[in-house]
Design an enzyme around this catalytic site. Structure first.
Site, PDB file in Angstrom:
ATOM      1  N   LYS A  42       0.820  -1.219   0.000  1.00  0.00           N
ATOM      2  CA  LYS A  42       0.000   0.000   0.000  1.00  0.00           C
ATOM      3  C   LYS A  42       0.849   1.263   0.000  1.00  0.00           C
ATOM      4  CE  LYS A  42      -4.420  -1.854   1.258  1.00  0.00           C
ATOM      5  NZ  LYS A  42      -5.472  -2.078   2.234  1.00  0.00           N
ATOM      6  N   ARG A  46      -3.492  -9.960   4.583  1.00  0.00           N
ATOM      7  CA  ARG A  46      -3.878 -10.073   3.167  1.00  0.00           C
ATOM      8  C   ARG A  46      -2.688  -9.574   2.350  1.00  0.00           C
ATOM      9  NH1 ARG A  46      -5.940  -6.802  -0.762  1.00  0.00           N
ATOM     10  NH2 ARG A  46      -7.552  -7.665  -2.116  1.00  0.00           N
TER      11      ARG A  46
HETATM   12  N1  PMM Z   1      -7.471  -3.872   0.793  1.00  0.00           N
HETATM   13  C1  PMM Z   1      -7.798  -3.940  -0.509  1.00  0.00           C
HETATM   14  C2  PMM Z   1      -8.819  -4.804  -0.949  1.00  0.00           C
HETATM   15  N2  PMM Z   1      -9.484  -5.590  -0.089  1.00  0.00           N
HETATM   16  N3  PMM Z   1      -9.839  -6.351   2.105  1.00  0.00           N
HETATM   17  C3  PMM Z   1      -9.543  -6.284   3.407  1.00  0.00           C
HETATM   18  N4  PMM Z   1     -10.210  -7.067   4.285  1.00  0.00           N
HETATM   19  N5  PMM Z   1      -8.580  -5.462   3.892  1.00  0.00           N
HETATM   20  C4  PMM Z   1      -7.857  -4.634   3.084  1.00  0.00           C
HETATM   21  O1  PMM Z   1      -6.998  -3.881   3.584  1.00  0.00           O
HETATM   22  C5  PMM Z   1      -8.146  -4.657   1.685  1.00  0.00           C
HETATM   23  C6  PMM Z   1      -9.164  -5.540   1.231  1.00  0.00           C
HETATM   24  C7  PMM Z   1      -7.073  -3.064  -1.502  1.00  0.00           C
HETATM   25  O2  PMM Z   1      -5.885  -3.624  -1.957  1.00  0.00           O
HETATM   26  P1  PMM Z   1      -5.670  -4.298  -3.454  1.00  0.00           P
HETATM   27  O3  PMM Z   1      -6.072  -3.268  -4.464  1.00  0.00           O
HETATM   28  O4  PMM Z   1      -4.238  -4.660  -3.482  1.00  0.00           O
HETATM   29  O5  PMM Z   1      -6.544  -5.509  -3.555  1.00  0.00           O
END
Ligand code: PMM
Length: 265
Positions: free
Chosen positions: A204, A244
Site C-alpha cells: 500500500k 492479506r
Molecule cells: N485492501 C484492498 C482490498 N481488499 N480487504 C480487506 N479485508 N482489507 C484490506 O486492507 C483490503 C481488502 C485493496 O488492496 P488491493 O487493491 O491490493 O486488492
C-alpha cells in the site's frame, strides 16, 4: 490470505490475472507457497477506480471461485455486494471479505446469516471516489474501534453469530499514512475486542511514502515487498489473525518466525 484480483485495474496486480487460466495458476502458486486462503476480488478499490456492475463483478469472480473450490482451495470473496457474495458462496466461497463492513449493501447481513459463513468486517467510510475527503478523525484509533463496534453490533442485531465475525482496520481506506501508522501502533485496541483481526497492508501507498527516495519520489508498488513482510512479522507478533498479501511466501516465513518467538515466550 493471498490476493487474487481478477480486475483489469487493481493498483498493484491489475490486469495480470483477468484471464481465467492465469488466475487459477496464480492461486495455485500462492497455495503451494503456504496461503491458507485465496481472496478473490472482482472490483478494484484503488482510489479513483471505476465501479463495476454486480453482474460484471460476479462474472469475474464466480468461475474462479468455482474452479478453486473444486481443487479444495479455500476462498474468500472480496465484495461489498450481497448479490455477488450470495453467488460466490453458492459457487464454493467460504468467507465474505466485505471492505464496507456491511455498510455497502443492506442485504449483506442476511446473506451471511443464512450462509452461516465467516464475515470479515473492514472499517470503511465510503467508496473510493470519496475516500480522501472522509479521512478525518478526532482520534483515529478510538474512532475506528468505535465504528467497528457499531458494525459488529449491527451484524449481531441482524442475526449473525459473533463467532462468524472478523474485523479489519482498513489500512488506506479513508486513512492517511499517519492514520495507518497510529492504527498499527495501537493494534491492541482492535485485537482486544476478542475477534480475529485481519490486516491488509500489502504494497500500500503508505509504505511507498515511508520508503520515498531523497527527492521524495515514492517507492514503486512492486518494490514494497520487504516493507510488507516486515509488517507481516509485526502483525503476527502482535496478535493479528491474518494478513492479506500479494507475496505469500515471504509472508508465511515472517509468520513462522513470529510464531517461533511467541512459542518460546
Ligand atoms: N485492501 C484492498 C482490498 N481488499 N480487504 C480487506 N479485508 N482489507 C484490506 O486492507 C483490503 C481488502 C485493496 O488492496 P488491493 O487493491 O491490493 O486488492
Amino acid at each position: 490470505m493471498g490476493v487474487l484480483n481478477v480486475t483489469p485495474d487493481s493498483f498493484s496486480d491489475g490486469g495480470r490475472y483477468a484471464d481465467l487460466e492465469a488466475a487459477l495458476g496464480h492461486a495455485r502458486e500462492m497455495t503451494v507457497a503456504g496461503a491458507d486462503l485465496i481472496d478473490v476480488g472482482g472490483e478494484s478499490t484503488r482510489p479513483g477506480a471505476q465501479r463495476v456492475s454486480a453482474s460484471e463483478e460476479a462474472r469475474r469472480v464466480v468461475p474462479v471461485i468455482e474452479l478453486l473450490a473444486a481443487e479444495g482451495i479455500t476462498t474468500s470473496v472480496d465484495t461489498y455486494r450481497a448479490a455477488v457474495a450470495e453467488l460466490a458462496l453458492a459457487s464454493g466461497a467460504h468467507i465474505v471479505n466485505d471492505v464496507s463492513g456491511g455498510l455497502g449493501d443492506p442485504d449483506m447481513a442476511r446473506v451471511v446469516r443464512d450462509a452461516g459463513c465467516p464475515w470479515i468486517l473492514m472499517h470503511w467510510r465510503g467508496h473510493s471516489d470519496r475516500m480522501a475527503e472522509l479521512a478525518t478523525y478526532d482520534d483515529v484509533v478510538a474512532d475506528v474501534r468505535a465504528e467497528l463496534l457499531n458494525r459488529i453490533d449491527d451484524a449481531i442485531a441482524a442475526g449473525v453469530d459473533a463467532g462468524q465475525l472478523a474485523i479489519d482496520p482498513g489500512l488506506g481506506f479513508a486513512k492517511t499514512a499517519a492514520h495507518n501508522w497510529s492504527l498499527l501502533a495501537h493494534l491492541e485496541a482492535l485485537t482486544g475486542l476478542g475477534l480475529p483481526v485481519l490486516l491488509g497492508a500489502s504494497r500500500k501507498s503508505f509504505l511507498g511514502q515511508l520508503l520515498a527516495d531523497q527527492d521524495g519520489v515514492v517507492r514503486p508498488t512492486d518494490e514494497r515487498g520487504d516493507a510488507t513482510t516486515a509488517l507481516t512479522a509485526f502483525a503476527a507478533l502482535n496478535g493479528a489473525w491474518g494478513v492479506r498479501v500479494h507475496d505469500v511466501r515471504p509472508g508465511v516465513d515472517a509468520a513462522a518466525v513470529a510464531a517461533a518467538i511467541r512459542a518460546a515466550r
